[in-house]
Design an enzyme around this catalytic site. Structure first.
Site, PDB file in Angstrom:
ATOM      1  N   GLY A  16      35.381  -7.599 -17.647  1.00  0.00           N
ATOM      2  CA  GLY A  16      34.202  -7.924 -16.817  1.00  0.00           C
ATOM      3  C   GLY A  16      32.924  -7.748 -17.628  1.00  0.00           C
ATOM      4  N   ARG A  77      39.501 -12.310 -19.562  1.00  0.00           N
ATOM      5  CA  ARG A  77      40.654 -11.388 -19.599  1.00  0.00           C
ATOM      6  C   ARG A  77      41.835 -12.231 -20.048  1.00  0.00           C
ATOM      7  NH1 ARG A  77      38.132  -9.702 -14.392  1.00  0.00           N
ATOM      8  NH2 ARG A  77      37.138  -7.711 -14.778  1.00  0.00           N
ATOM      9  N   GLY A 107      36.233  -2.732 -21.459  1.00  0.00           N
ATOM     10  CA  GLY A 107      36.738  -1.588 -20.700  1.00  0.00           C
ATOM     11  C   GLY A 107      38.159  -1.238 -21.087  1.00  0.00           C
ATOM     12  N   ASP A 108      38.875  -0.591 -20.185  1.00  0.00           N
ATOM     13  CA  ASP A 108      40.192  -0.063 -20.572  1.00  0.00           C
ATOM     14  C   ASP A 108      41.206  -1.152 -20.939  1.00  0.00           C
ATOM     15  OD1 ASP A 108      40.356  -0.839 -17.954  1.00  0.00           O
ATOM     16  OD2 ASP A 108      41.280   1.008 -17.212  1.00  0.00           O
ATOM     17  N   GLY A 109      41.173  -2.291 -20.248  1.00  0.00           N
ATOM     18  CA  GLY A 109      42.097  -3.387 -20.578  1.00  0.00           C
ATOM     19  C   GLY A 109      41.839  -3.882 -21.995  1.00  0.00           C
ATOM     20  N   THR A 131      31.426  -1.423 -19.468  1.00  0.00           N
ATOM     21  CA  THR A 131      31.933  -1.665 -18.109  1.00  0.00           C
ATOM     22  C   THR A 131      31.004  -1.001 -17.104  1.00  0.00           C
ATOM     23  OG1 THR A 131      33.657  -1.081 -16.505  1.00  0.00           O
ATOM     24  CG2 THR A 131      33.552   0.279 -18.470  1.00  0.00           C
ATOM     25  N   ASP A 133      31.954   0.167 -14.439  1.00  0.00           N
ATOM     26  CA  ASP A 133      32.726   1.106 -13.613  1.00  0.00           C
ATOM     27  C   ASP A 133      32.638   2.572 -14.063  1.00  0.00           C
ATOM     28  OD1 ASP A 133      33.591  -1.153 -12.275  1.00  0.00           O
ATOM     29  OD2 ASP A 133      35.440  -1.322 -13.433  1.00  0.00           O
ATOM     30  N   ASP A 135      34.667   4.130 -15.994  1.00  0.00           N
ATOM     31  CA  ASP A 135      36.004   4.685 -15.763  1.00  0.00           C
ATOM     32  C   ASP A 135      36.722   4.991 -17.072  1.00  0.00           C
ATOM     33  OD1 ASP A 135      36.235   2.063 -16.550  1.00  0.00           O
ATOM     34  OD2 ASP A 135      37.748   1.512 -15.073  1.00  0.00           O
ATOM     35  N   ARG A 177      36.191  -0.755  -9.237  1.00  0.00           N
ATOM     36  CA  ARG A 177      37.657  -0.865  -9.365  1.00  0.00           C
ATOM     37  C   ARG A 177      38.301   0.416  -8.827  1.00  0.00           C
ATOM     38  NH1 ARG A 177      40.288  -4.776 -12.238  1.00  0.00           N
ATOM     39  NH2 ARG A 177      38.521  -5.224 -13.564  1.00  0.00           N
TER      40      ARG A 177
HETATM   41  O1  F6P Z   1      35.481  -3.881 -14.039  1.00  0.00           O
HETATM   42  C1  F6P Z   1      34.305  -4.434 -13.548  1.00  0.00           C
HETATM   43  C2  F6P Z   1      34.518  -5.030 -12.182  1.00  0.00           C
HETATM   44  O2  F6P Z   1      33.304  -5.590 -11.749  1.00  0.00           O
HETATM   45  C3  F6P Z   1      35.081  -4.070 -11.142  1.00  0.00           C
HETATM   46  O3  F6P Z   1      34.109  -3.212 -10.612  1.00  0.00           O
HETATM   47  C4  F6P Z   1      35.666  -5.033 -10.150  1.00  0.00           C
HETATM   48  O4  F6P Z   1      36.751  -4.444  -9.454  1.00  0.00           O
HETATM   49  C5  F6P Z   1      36.168  -6.167 -11.018  1.00  0.00           C
HETATM   50  O5  F6P Z   1      35.472  -6.065 -12.246  1.00  0.00           O
HETATM   51  C6  F6P Z   1      35.964  -7.536 -10.434  1.00  0.00           C
HETATM   52  O6  F6P Z   1      36.565  -8.450 -11.279  1.00  0.00           O
HETATM   53  P1  F6P Z   1      36.356 -10.018 -11.180  1.00  0.00           P
HETATM   54  O7  F6P Z   1      35.043 -10.337 -11.805  1.00  0.00           O
HETATM   55  O8  F6P Z   1      37.502 -10.565 -11.926  1.00  0.00           O
HETATM   56  O9  F6P Z   1      36.344 -10.375  -9.724  1.00  0.00           O
END
Ligand code: F6P
Length: 327
Positions: A16, A77, A107-109, A131, A133, A135, A177
């Site tokens: 993200g 991703r 981030g972690d991924g 990120t 988050d 996290d 998340r």
């Molecule tokens: O990891 C960042 C984040 O914005 C999270 O807070 C959220 O759960 C996720 O990404 C949303 O992902 P996407 O943009 O794929 O909907």
């Protein structure tokens, strides 16, 4: 520790997007150029490594971006990178240009991918925590978190105005998340009466009791900030409250992706610049496969696997503060 001299590096943003990623890219490119390294921008995270979307950058390619949200390198991703074949293609695309070091902002991924890649191929990787988050262990802040929280605060303050005007209860869902940091920080900073996060057990009966007690006291504005990773989630909580407390005029507001956009805050620009600068120095001095973080205002290097595994803990102190200040 690696032994080969790093001369050409690639930089990518993955997962993200987070405000401040551009400031980090800028720092990597300019620091690399300062030390005489060639710096390549890899588009769309690991997907661009596989699809060979890799371009040489210079100081001018990162002009006028420090204030911009999103990421000029785009992000994705990549599923293919989790396949051995995808990683092999990515490696070939790097080596044909002589790229022998990587900076991964994500981030972690993204760190999981970096970890796997550097264990298979001789390309050192440095991670920067990008990120909203927060996290990831090993850094007090992640790039984008401060801006996201400020965006949430701005929105929640506005919600409070309309909640106050109508004597309504608002359930506000914020991102994060599996982590409750955005909810915790934005909830405390906006004076939310209740904050629900995945790190603590959500007790619906206690929430209903607290809201009905506040209703009796005619406490006018009520804000419940719910992290998206909460066990029940804001949508279910709203419907439970509507059923159980029909006299309270309740509305749900899901803030969503606005939390990911916008111009980065001062803090995010500063930490991104500092981390980007030190990422290049790490690659040059042989400190490899770590995440560059900042703990207590000091640079801190965490092995990538630890940064992913060891989540940040929410301090008991904050939880007590939430309880006492919201009364
Ligand atoms: O990891 C960042 C984040 O914005 C999270 O807070 C959220 O759960 C996720 O990404 C949303 O992902 P996407 O943009 O794929 O909907």
């Amino acid at each position: 520790m690696g032994s080969k001299k790093v001369t050409k590096i690639g930089v990518l943003t993955s997962g993200g997007d987070a405000p401040g990623m551009n400031a980090a890219i800028r720092a990597v490119v300019r620091t690399g150029n300062y030390y005489g390294l060639e710096v390549f921008g890899i588009m769309r995270g690991y997907s661009g490594m596989i699809d060979d979307e890799i371009n040489l950058m210079n100081s001018r390619s990162v002009a006028n971006i420090i204030q911009r949200g999103g990421t000029i390198l785009k992000t994705a991703r990549s599923k293919e990178f989790f396949e051995a074949e995808g990683r092999k293609t990515a490696y070939q695309n790097l080596t044909k240009r002589g790229i022998n070091g990587l900076v991964i902002i994500g981030g972690d991924g993204s760190f999981t991918g970096a970890q796997k890649f550097s264990s298979e191929f001789d390309i050192p990787c440095i991670g920067l925590p990008g990120t909203i988050d927060k996290d990831i262990a090993g850094s007090d802040f992640t790039i984008g978190f401060d801006t996201a929280v400020n965006t949430a605060i701005d929105a929640i303050d506005k919600i409070r105005d309309t909640a106050d005007a109508h004597d309504r209860l608002f359930i506000v869902e914020v991102m994060g998340r599996d982590a409750g940091y955005i909810a915790l920080h934005s909830g405390i900073a906006t004076g939310a009466e209740n904050i629900l996060i995945p790190e603590t057990e959500t007790d619906i009966e206690a929430l209903i009791a607290s809201l009905s007690e506040q209703e009796k006291r005619r406490k006018l504005v009520n804000l419940v900030v719910v992290a998206e990773g909460d066990k029940f989630g804001a949508t279910e909580i709203t419907s439970i409250i509507k059923k159980r407390l029909p006299n309270i005029d309740t509305r749900l507001c899901i803030l969503g992706h606005i939390q990911r956009g916008g111009s980065p805050s001062c803090l995010d620009r500063l930490i991104a610049s500092r981390m980007g600068f030190h990422a290049v120095e790490c690659l040059m001095n042989g400190t490899h496969n770590v995440m560059v973080g900042i703990l207590n205002n000091q640079l801190h290097y965490t092995p990538l696997d630890l940064a992913i595994k060891a989540k940040q803990k929410i301090s008991e102190d904050w939880l007590r503060i939430v309880k006492i200040l919201a009364s």
